[in-house]
Motif scaffolding. Structure first.
Motif, PDB file in Angstrom:
ATOM      1  N   PHE A 195       2.693  -0.758  -1.459  1.00 18.12           N
ATOM      2  CA  PHE A 195       2.611   0.516  -0.726  1.00 18.12           C
ATOM      3  C   PHE A 195       2.957   1.632  -1.713  1.00 18.12           C
ATOM      4  O   PHE A 195       3.918   1.507  -2.472  1.00 18.12           O
ATOM      5  CB  PHE A 195       3.613   0.548   0.432  1.00 18.12           C
ATOM      6  CG  PHE A 195       3.295  -0.421   1.534  1.00 18.12           C
ATOM      7  CD1 PHE A 195       2.142  -0.265   2.306  1.00 18.12           C
ATOM      8  CD2 PHE A 195       4.138  -1.487   1.799  1.00 18.12           C
ATOM      9  CE1 PHE A 195       1.842  -1.164   3.330  1.00 18.12           C
ATOM     10  CE2 PHE A 195       3.852  -2.389   2.823  1.00 18.12           C
ATOM     11  CZ  PHE A 195       2.704  -2.228   3.587  1.00 18.12           C
ATOM     12  N   THR A 196       2.170   2.715  -1.691  1.00 20.73           N
ATOM     13  CA  THR A 196       2.431   3.828  -2.609  1.00 20.73           C
ATOM     14  C   THR A 196       2.591   5.113  -1.796  1.00 20.73           C
ATOM     15  O   THR A 196       2.049   5.229  -0.682  1.00 20.73           O
ATOM     16  CB  THR A 196       1.253   4.030  -3.589  1.00 20.73           C
ATOM     17  OG1 THR A 196       0.092   4.377  -2.810  1.00 20.73           O
ATOM     18  CG2 THR A 196       0.983   2.797  -4.417  1.00 20.73           C
ATOM     19  N   HIS A 215       9.794  -0.821   5.636  1.00 18.38           N
ATOM     20  CA  HIS A 215      10.768  -1.885   5.360  1.00 18.38           C
ATOM     21  C   HIS A 215      11.534  -1.514   4.090  1.00 18.38           C
ATOM     22  O   HIS A 215      10.955  -0.919   3.160  1.00 18.38           O
ATOM     23  CB  HIS A 215      10.016  -3.219   5.175  1.00 18.38           C
ATOM     24  CG  HIS A 215      10.918  -4.407   5.241  1.00 18.38           C
ATOM     25  ND1 HIS A 215      11.601  -4.872   4.155  1.00 18.38           N
ATOM     26  CD2 HIS A 215      11.261  -5.196   6.287  1.00 18.38           C
ATOM     27  CE1 HIS A 215      12.321  -5.934   4.530  1.00 18.38           C
ATOM     28  NE2 HIS A 215      12.136  -6.151   5.819  1.00 18.38           N
ATOM     29  N   PRO A 216      12.837  -1.874   4.009  1.00 16.28           N
ATOM     30  CA  PRO A 216      13.602  -1.508   2.809  1.00 16.28           C
ATOM     31  C   PRO A 216      13.142  -2.183   1.518  1.00 16.28           C
ATOM     32  O   PRO A 216      13.595  -1.795   0.434  1.00 16.28           O
ATOM     33  CB  PRO A 216      15.046  -1.897   3.155  1.00 16.28           C
ATOM     34  CG  PRO A 216      14.962  -2.764   4.353  1.00 16.28           C
ATOM     35  CD  PRO A 216      13.695  -2.454   5.055  1.00 16.28           C
ATOM     36  N   ALA A 226       9.278   7.911   4.807  1.00 18.57           N
ATOM     37  CA  ALA A 226       9.349   7.307   6.147  1.00 18.57           C
ATOM     38  C   ALA A 226      10.335   8.060   7.035  1.00 18.57           C
ATOM     39  O   ALA A 226      11.312   8.627   6.553  1.00 18.57           O
ATOM     40  CB  ALA A 226       9.778   5.842   6.017  1.00 18.57           C
ATOM     41  N   ASP A 227      10.058   8.033   8.350  1.00 17.15           N
ATOM     42  CA  ASP A 227      10.999   8.639   9.301  1.00 17.15           C
ATOM     43  C   ASP A 227      12.201   7.734   9.477  1.00 17.15           C
ATOM     44  O   ASP A 227      13.296   8.199   9.778  1.00 17.15           O
ATOM     45  CB  ASP A 227      10.296   8.862  10.647  1.00 17.15           C
ATOM     46  CG  ASP A 227       9.198   9.897  10.497  1.00 17.15           C
ATOM     47  OD1 ASP A 227       9.527  11.079  10.556  1.00 17.15           O
ATOM     48  OD2 ASP A 227       8.038   9.510  10.252  1.00 17.15           O
ATOM     49  N   ILE A 249       3.070   1.668  10.502  1.00 22.80           N
ATOM     50  CA  ILE A 249       3.978   0.550  10.209  1.00 22.80           C
ATOM     51  C   ILE A 249       3.814   0.142   8.742  1.00 22.80           C
ATOM     52  O   ILE A 249       2.781  -0.404   8.348  1.00 22.80           O
ATOM     53  CB  ILE A 249       3.664  -0.656  11.143  1.00 22.80           C
ATOM     54  CG1 ILE A 249       3.607  -0.208  12.619  1.00 22.80           C
ATOM     55  CG2 ILE A 249       4.658  -1.783  10.936  1.00 22.80           C
ATOM     56  CD1 ILE A 249       4.888   0.388  13.180  1.00 22.80           C
ATOM     57  N   THR A 250       4.877   0.374   7.955  1.00 22.84           N
ATOM     58  CA  THR A 250       4.787   0.117   6.512  1.00 22.84           C
ATOM     59  C   THR A 250       5.531  -1.176   6.170  1.00 22.84           C
ATOM     60  O   THR A 250       6.672  -1.173   5.685  1.00 22.84           O
ATOM     61  CB  THR A 250       5.363   1.321   5.738  1.00 22.84           C
ATOM     62  OG1 THR A 250       4.892   2.523   6.353  1.00 22.84           O
ATOM     63  CG2 THR A 250       4.949   1.296   4.285  1.00 22.84           C
ATOM     64  N   THR A 251       4.855  -2.263   6.474  1.00 21.36           N
ATOM     65  CA  THR A 251       5.366  -3.589   6.114  1.00 21.36           C
ATOM     66  C   THR A 251       4.187  -4.550   6.212  1.00 21.36           C
ATOM     67  O   THR A 251       3.052  -4.132   6.466  1.00 21.36           O
ATOM     68  CB  THR A 251       6.554  -4.006   7.012  1.00 21.36           C
ATOM     69  OG1 THR A 251       7.185  -5.165   6.443  1.00 21.36           O
ATOM     70  CG2 THR A 251       6.152  -4.330   8.440  1.00 21.36           C
ATOM     71  N   GLU A 252       4.454  -5.841   6.035  1.00 20.95           N
ATOM     72  CA  GLU A 252       3.387  -6.842   6.132  1.00 20.95           C
ATOM     73  C   GLU A 252       2.737  -6.717   7.514  1.00 20.95           C
ATOM     74  O   GLU A 252       3.443  -6.588   8.538  1.00 20.95           O
ATOM     75  CB  GLU A 252       4.020  -8.227   5.939  1.00 20.95           C
ATOM     76  CG  GLU A 252       3.119  -9.260   5.332  1.00 20.95           C
ATOM     77  CD  GLU A 252       2.284 -10.021   6.333  1.00 20.95           C
ATOM     78  OE1 GLU A 252       1.463 -10.837   5.908  1.00 20.95           O
ATOM     79  OE2 GLU A 252       2.449  -9.803   7.555  1.00 20.95           O
TER      80      GLU A 252
END
Ligand code: 13P
Ligand code: SF4
Length: 326
Positions: A195-196, A215-216, A226-227, A249-252
């Motif tokens: 993710f960029t 996700h961290p 991210a919020d 949603i920024t994860t798998e």
């Protein structure tokens, strides 16, 4: 001009959900006949999640594995997660549908390398992200997951310097949240670092009213956009609490199957990378419903651990389960 991938859109599921297939019914019948429980991580394929007894994050899965009474645990996740189930519940048979389902983070920290670092720095307090092998857990002082890492790090004795292994991104996030300086092992998740900021900003431009969760394990530059930043489990509560109807949603992307079931009226946008619309972990996706069926039929592949390693790894894991409750 270069064309970038358009984010994948997951609208609400049809009323009544997705009907079960014959293979899913076969798996459910086998599960009953073999006294098995199916535990699945949030990143598993939709057809596996639908037949699981429990779907959750690494922390929830560890608790669930520890309390399981069934003879067999079919662990639909990656190798270190299935090992964790065996560590905390050694009398159960633990099956992993595909033994090659590894993890780039776990691979970045071999036990021999950690042993060398500890030998020359005996004062270090080793905080290990659960994404590591049983042999690495056996050398650690306490385990954390993304769901409890800040809480656990706050409980580490203040006079001990911390070595955080193996995820430098989770480590830097925990350090910023707790104010605790930590040495960070140079490992990362090959999937989350794809993710960029540019890809996330393009998604935001397309869906300007959609809040972003990350996700961290994402890089700091991505987390800053991210919020909120949280574990996969906390993404469920966060999604329910948002006023917005569309969320990024920024994860798998397997996470979105869980979200669609639990938050049925919202639309989820899979955060894209610069190369794909939908970021998948190739290890998580090695498990298939066919392999779940086959492992139930044949009783293998089975997780086996040397008792000396298992019992040593259980100490920091139990410490985590206790510290996480209080
Ligand atoms: P969670 O503990 O948040 O489920 O994360 C596990 C993992 O492997 C993320 O890549
Ligand atoms: Fe490991 Fe990353 Fe896959 Fe999670 S998403 S299992 S950290 S490689």
């Amino acid at each position: 001009m270069k064309a970038f991938p358009v984010p994948a859109v997951f609208p609400p599921l049809p009323a009544g959900g997705i009907p079960l297939t014959d293979l899913q019914r076969e798996v459910l019948a086998l599960k009953k006949a073999k006294d098995a429980i199916i535990l699945a991580h949030n990143y598993q394929c939709e057809d596996i999640q639908a037949v699981a007894d429990y779907v959750g994050d690494s922390l929830g899965l560890a608790y669930k594995a520890a309390e399981t009474k069934n003879q067999t645990i079919v662990f639909c996740g990656v190798h270190f997660m299935a090992e964790t189930a065996k560590i905390v519940n050694p009398t159960r048979r633990v099956l992993l549908p595909d033994m090659n389902a590894g993890c780039s983070l776990a691979d970045s920290c071999p036990a021999e390398k950690l042993a060398q670092v500890k030998a020359t720095n005996p004062e270090l307090y080793v905080v290990a992200y659960i994404n590591c092998s049983a042999a690495v857990k056996a050398l650690s002082d306490v385990i954390v997951t993304s769901g409890n890492a800040t809480k656990i790090v706050q409980k580490v004795p203040a006079n001990r310097p911390i070595l955080f292994i193996p995820d430098q991104n989770l480590g830097s996030w925990v350090s910023s949240k707790t104010g605790r300086a930590m040495q960070l092992w140079p490992g990362n998740c090959y999937a989350h670092v794809q993710f960029t900021p540019a890809a996330l900003l393009r998604a935001k431009a397309q869906y300007p009213n959609a809040p972003i969760v990350a996700h961290p394990e994402c890089t700091e530059a991505v987390r800053e956009l991210a919020d909120t930043v949280c574990s996969t489990e906390k993404m469920v509560e966060w999604s329910k609490a948002q006023k917005a109807e569309t969320l990024i949603i920024t994860t798998e992307s397997g996470m979105i199957h869980r979200l669609r079931r639990e938050v049925p009226h919202k639309t989820f946008i899979a955060a894209p990378t610069d190369r794909c619309s939908c970021n998948e972990c190739r290890f998580m996706k090695m498990n298939t419903l066919e392999k779940v069926r086959d492992c139930l039929v044949h009783g293998k592949p089975e997780i086996e651990l040397e008792e000396s390693i298992r019992s040593a790894a259980e100490i920091p894991l139990r410490r985590m389960l206790e510290w996480s409750r209080i």
